[in-house]
Design a protein around this motif. Sequence first.
Motif, PDB file in Angstrom:
ATOM      1  N   PRO A  44      36.455 -21.475  22.669  1.00  0.00           N
ATOM      2  CA  PRO A  44      36.220 -22.878  22.295  1.00  0.00           C
ATOM      3  C   PRO A  44      35.101 -23.531  23.091  1.00  0.00           C
ATOM      4  CG  PRO A  44      38.557 -22.448  22.586  1.00  0.00           C
ATOM      5  CD  PRO A  44      37.834 -21.252  23.115  1.00  0.00           C
ATOM      6  N   ALA A  45      34.977 -23.173  24.397  1.00  0.00           N
ATOM      7  CA  ALA A  45      33.894 -23.756  25.199  1.00  0.00           C
ATOM      8  C   ALA A  45      32.534 -23.310  24.686  1.00  0.00           C
ATOM      9  CB  ALA A  45      34.065 -23.351  26.663  1.00  0.00           C
ATOM     10  N   THR A  46      32.418 -22.040  24.315  1.00  0.00           N
ATOM     11  CA  THR A  46      31.151 -21.557  23.772  1.00  0.00           C
ATOM     12  C   THR A  46      30.820 -22.239  22.467  1.00  0.00           C
ATOM     13  OG1 THR A  46      31.564 -19.437  24.823  1.00  0.00           O
ATOM     14  CG2 THR A  46      29.890 -19.496  23.093  1.00  0.00           C
ATOM     15  N   ALA A  47      31.802 -22.424  21.624  1.00  0.00           N
ATOM     16  CA  ALA A  47      31.560 -23.083  20.339  1.00  0.00           C
ATOM     17  C   ALA A  47      31.200 -24.546  20.525  1.00  0.00           C
ATOM     18  CB  ALA A  47      32.797 -22.960  19.453  1.00  0.00           C
ATOM     19  N   ALA A  48      31.709 -25.177  21.616  1.00  0.00           N
ATOM     20  CA  ALA A  48      31.433 -26.594  21.838  1.00  0.00           C
ATOM     21  C   ALA A  48      30.060 -26.823  22.441  1.00  0.00           C
ATOM     22  CB  ALA A  48      32.505 -27.191  22.749  1.00  0.00           C
ATOM     23  N   HIS A  49      29.518 -25.853  23.224  1.00  0.00           N
ATOM     24  CA  HIS A  49      28.264 -26.054  23.942  1.00  0.00           C
ATOM     25  C   HIS A  49      27.068 -25.413  23.251  1.00  0.00           C
ATOM     26  CE1 HIS A  49      29.991 -28.027  27.447  1.00  0.00           C
ATOM     27  NE2 HIS A  49      30.981 -27.153  27.397  1.00  0.00           N
ATOM     28  N   ALA A  50      27.235 -24.540  22.342  1.00  0.00           N
ATOM     29  CA  ALA A  50      26.109 -23.893  21.670  1.00  0.00           C
ATOM     30  C   ALA A  50      26.511 -23.541  20.249  1.00  0.00           C
ATOM     31  CB  ALA A  50      25.674 -22.639  22.416  1.00  0.00           C
ATOM     32  N   ALA A  51      25.599 -23.846  19.335  1.00  0.00           N
ATOM     33  CA  ALA A  51      25.831 -23.526  17.933  1.00  0.00           C
ATOM     34  C   ALA A  51      24.498 -23.148  17.312  1.00  0.00           C
ATOM     35  CB  ALA A  51      26.446 -24.718  17.205  1.00  0.00           C
ATOM     36  N   GLY A  52      24.488 -22.094  16.505  1.00  0.00           N
ATOM     37  CA  GLY A  52      23.271 -21.665  15.856  1.00  0.00           C
ATOM     38  C   GLY A  52      22.290 -21.054  16.828  1.00  0.00           C
ATOM     39  N   THR A  53      21.064 -20.915  16.374  1.00  0.00           N
ATOM     40  CA  THR A  53      19.997 -20.333  17.190  1.00  0.00           C
ATOM     41  C   THR A  53      18.700 -21.101  16.955  1.00  0.00           C
ATOM     42  OG1 THR A  53      19.458 -18.731  15.458  1.00  0.00           O
ATOM     43  CG2 THR A  53      21.029 -18.028  17.160  1.00  0.00           C
ATOM     44  N   VAL A  54      17.831 -21.042  17.967  1.00  0.00           N
ATOM     45  CA  VAL A  54      16.498 -21.653  17.885  1.00  0.00           C
ATOM     46  C   VAL A  54      15.495 -20.626  18.372  1.00  0.00           C
ATOM     47  CG1 VAL A  54      15.002 -23.513  18.677  1.00  0.00           C
ATOM     48  CG2 VAL A  54      17.435 -23.956  18.280  1.00  0.00           C
ATOM     49  N   THR A  55      14.488 -20.349  17.556  1.00  0.00           N
ATOM     50  CA  THR A  55      13.457 -19.352  17.872  1.00  0.00           C
ATOM     51  C   THR A  55      12.093 -20.024  17.838  1.00  0.00           C
ATOM     52  OG1 THR A  55      14.815 -17.622  16.865  1.00  0.00           O
ATOM     53  CG2 THR A  55      12.501 -17.110  17.289  1.00  0.00           C
ATOM     54  N   LEU A  56      11.334 -19.891  18.924  1.00  0.00           N
ATOM     55  CA  LEU A  56       9.984 -20.452  19.008  1.00  0.00           C
ATOM     56  C   LEU A  56       8.961 -19.397  18.640  1.00  0.00           C
ATOM     57  CD1 LEU A  56      10.238 -22.517  22.313  1.00  0.00           C
ATOM     58  CD2 LEU A  56      10.273 -23.380  19.988  1.00  0.00           C
ATOM     59  N   LYS A  61       6.102 -24.585  17.044  1.00  0.00           N
ATOM     60  CA  LYS A  61       6.602 -24.100  15.758  1.00  0.00           C
ATOM     61  C   LYS A  61       7.889 -23.322  16.019  1.00  0.00           C
ATOM     62  CE  LYS A  61       2.000 -23.769  13.688  1.00  0.00           C
ATOM     63  NZ  LYS A  61       1.022 -22.894  12.980  1.00  0.00           N
ATOM     64  N   MET A  62       8.989 -23.776  15.410  1.00  0.00           N
ATOM     65  CA  MET A  62      10.285 -23.162  15.675  1.00  0.00           C
ATOM     66  C   MET A  62      11.059 -22.951  14.381  1.00  0.00           C
ATOM     67  SD  MET A  62      12.146 -26.506  17.368  1.00  0.00           S
ATOM     68  CE  MET A  62      10.787 -26.702  18.530  1.00  0.00           C
ATOM     69  N   THR A  63      11.986 -22.006  14.449  1.00  0.00           N
ATOM     70  CA  THR A  63      12.911 -21.719  13.360  1.00  0.00           C
ATOM     71  C   THR A  63      14.313 -22.005  13.857  1.00  0.00           C
ATOM     72  OG1 THR A  63      11.443 -19.996  12.504  1.00  0.00           O
ATOM     73  CG2 THR A  63      13.733 -19.979  11.754  1.00  0.00           C
ATOM     74  N   ILE A  64      15.024 -22.908  13.169  1.00  0.00           N
ATOM     75  CA  ILE A  64      16.350 -23.345  13.591  1.00  0.00           C
ATOM     76  C   ILE A  64      17.381 -22.821  12.605  1.00  0.00           C
ATOM     77  CG2 ILE A  64      17.821 -25.325  14.096  1.00  0.00           C
ATOM     78  CD1 ILE A  64      15.339 -26.915  14.781  1.00  0.00           C
ATOM     79  N   ASN A  65      18.350 -22.088  13.122  1.00  0.00           N
ATOM     80  CA  ASN A  65      19.489 -21.617  12.342  1.00  0.00           C
ATOM     81  C   ASN A  65      20.683 -22.481  12.701  1.00  0.00           C
ATOM     82  OD1 ASN A  65      21.543 -20.288  11.044  1.00  0.00           O
ATOM     83  ND2 ASN A  65      20.974 -18.249  11.743  1.00  0.00           N
ATOM     84  N   GLY A 117      13.070 -30.179  -1.815  1.00  0.00           N
ATOM     85  CA  GLY A 117      12.850 -31.339  -2.668  1.00  0.00           C
ATOM     86  C   GLY A 117      13.928 -31.544  -3.711  1.00  0.00           C
ATOM     87  N   SER A 118      14.574 -30.475  -4.136  1.00  0.00           N
ATOM     88  CA  SER A 118      15.628 -30.599  -5.142  1.00  0.00           C
ATOM     89  C   SER A 118      16.955 -31.049  -4.560  1.00  0.00           C
ATOM     90  CB  SER A 118      15.816 -29.258  -5.858  1.00  0.00           C
ATOM     91  OG  SER A 118      16.238 -28.251  -4.946  1.00  0.00           O
ATOM     92  N   GLY A 119      17.057 -31.126  -3.213  1.00  0.00           N
ATOM     93  CA  GLY A 119      18.301 -31.529  -2.579  1.00  0.00           C
ATOM     94  C   GLY A 119      19.201 -30.388  -2.176  1.00  0.00           C
ATOM     95  N   LYS A 120      18.773 -29.146  -2.380  1.00  0.00           N
ATOM     96  CA  LYS A 120      19.582 -27.994  -1.990  1.00  0.00           C
ATOM     97  C   LYS A 120      19.526 -27.831  -0.476  1.00  0.00           C
ATOM     98  CE  LYS A 120      20.291 -23.090  -2.961  1.00  0.00           C
ATOM     99  NZ  LYS A 120      19.785 -21.911  -3.714  1.00  0.00           N
ATOM    100  N   VAL A 121      20.672 -27.615   0.150  1.00  0.00           N
ATOM    101  CA  VAL A 121      20.787 -27.533   1.595  1.00  0.00           C
ATOM    102  C   VAL A 121      20.831 -26.069   2.007  1.00  0.00           C
ATOM    103  CG1 VAL A 121      22.136 -28.200   3.618  1.00  0.00           C
ATOM    104  CG2 VAL A 121      22.018 -29.726   1.647  1.00  0.00           C
ATOM    105  N   PHE A 122      20.080 -25.741   3.064  1.00  0.00           N
ATOM    106  CA  PHE A 122      20.016 -24.374   3.579  1.00  0.00           C
ATOM    107  C   PHE A 122      20.510 -24.348   5.021  1.00  0.00           C
ATOM    108  CE2 PHE A 122      16.772 -24.911   0.375  1.00  0.00           C
ATOM    109  CZ  PHE A 122      16.947 -23.807  -0.444  1.00  0.00           C
ATOM    110  N   ALA A 123      20.879 -23.175   5.488  1.00  0.00           N
ATOM    111  CA  ALA A 123      21.356 -23.013   6.860  1.00  0.00           C
ATOM    112  C   ALA A 123      20.213 -22.795   7.844  1.00  0.00           C
ATOM    113  CB  ALA A 123      22.341 -21.852   6.953  1.00  0.00           C
ATOM    114  N   ILE A 124      19.046 -22.331   7.380  1.00  0.00           N
ATOM    115  CA  ILE A 124      17.898 -22.034   8.230  1.00  0.00           C
ATOM    116  C   ILE A 124      16.721 -22.890   7.772  1.00  0.00           C
ATOM    117  CG2 ILE A 124      16.336 -20.234   9.064  1.00  0.00           C
ATOM    118  CD1 ILE A 124      18.513 -18.209   8.505  1.00  0.00           C
TER     119      ILE A 124
END
Length: 311
Positions: A63-75, A90-94, A152-159
Amino acid sequence: MRTARPRSDHLSQLGARRQRAARSHARPGAAHAGAARRLDGGRRLLLARVVAAALALLGAWLPATAAHAAGTVTLADRSPKEDGGRWKLKMTINYGGTPHLGHIPMLFSFTPTMHYERALTDQSPEKPVLNKIPLHNQQSINESMDVGFSDGSGKVFAITKFDFVLRRDRGFEAGEYDLVIKRASDGVQMGQKQKITLQGENEVIDRRAIVFTGEKKKKDTSADKAEKADAEKSDEPAGDEAQAEPASDPADADAPSDGALPDEAPPPVEPKQGGCGCRLGPDEAATPLALPLVALGAAVALARRRRARRG
């Protein structure tokens, strides 16, 4: 007198002795078996405790890991170069899953850890040298941005791919920083801490012990002193020439000689009273234009008097 004991009592006592001997021989084996059982039970109890402690630690860590970090960030580039006072990251956020909104407010915190100083020193007075100065307990530079995870169409992505621009007018300088990205809604950190380096040239700082600026004052030579004396003499007003009196009186020069004078000399003429009240300076009194006018006036006055006396 002795009484005879029955034979049955003797046999019973003999049987009791044999039973006690058999019990004494059987006691060591039973003791070893009991000790083995107790040792086996202690080991099982210890193993159960270790497993329970491990499960408790794992349950607390997840639970502590899930509370302090979520997803990934790549530069794409951790060491961007300066371009017109700006750096582009320039970064990619998951997000770690599909977000519930198309745009997620996030907080970008940049903490300075190393400053790149360009300085002039006594050893290098002309060309600046680069000094990397470590920084501790610095205040973070926080920037709030909305990261879009939809099209633009409103579709949501995870990355999503996100570009972030850093500017000098926002307090950024060439150096090293620690980047931490958090969600503004719940403070959950996105990915791990990132270390970035902003390449560029900061302002030059003069750290020389003694700075010599300006031109040295030249000493006056004998030739310069002579030129100054001549210039002072030429600037003095020619007072003696201005105050010089005229060599002769124009009235006396135009007056007739003693042989040409009549028998009786004309009476003296009283000076004309009045005037403008102005006083002429020595230069104006001796101007060449005033002398002929005075002589002409005196000649006209003398001619009129002669005519008047003859008539």
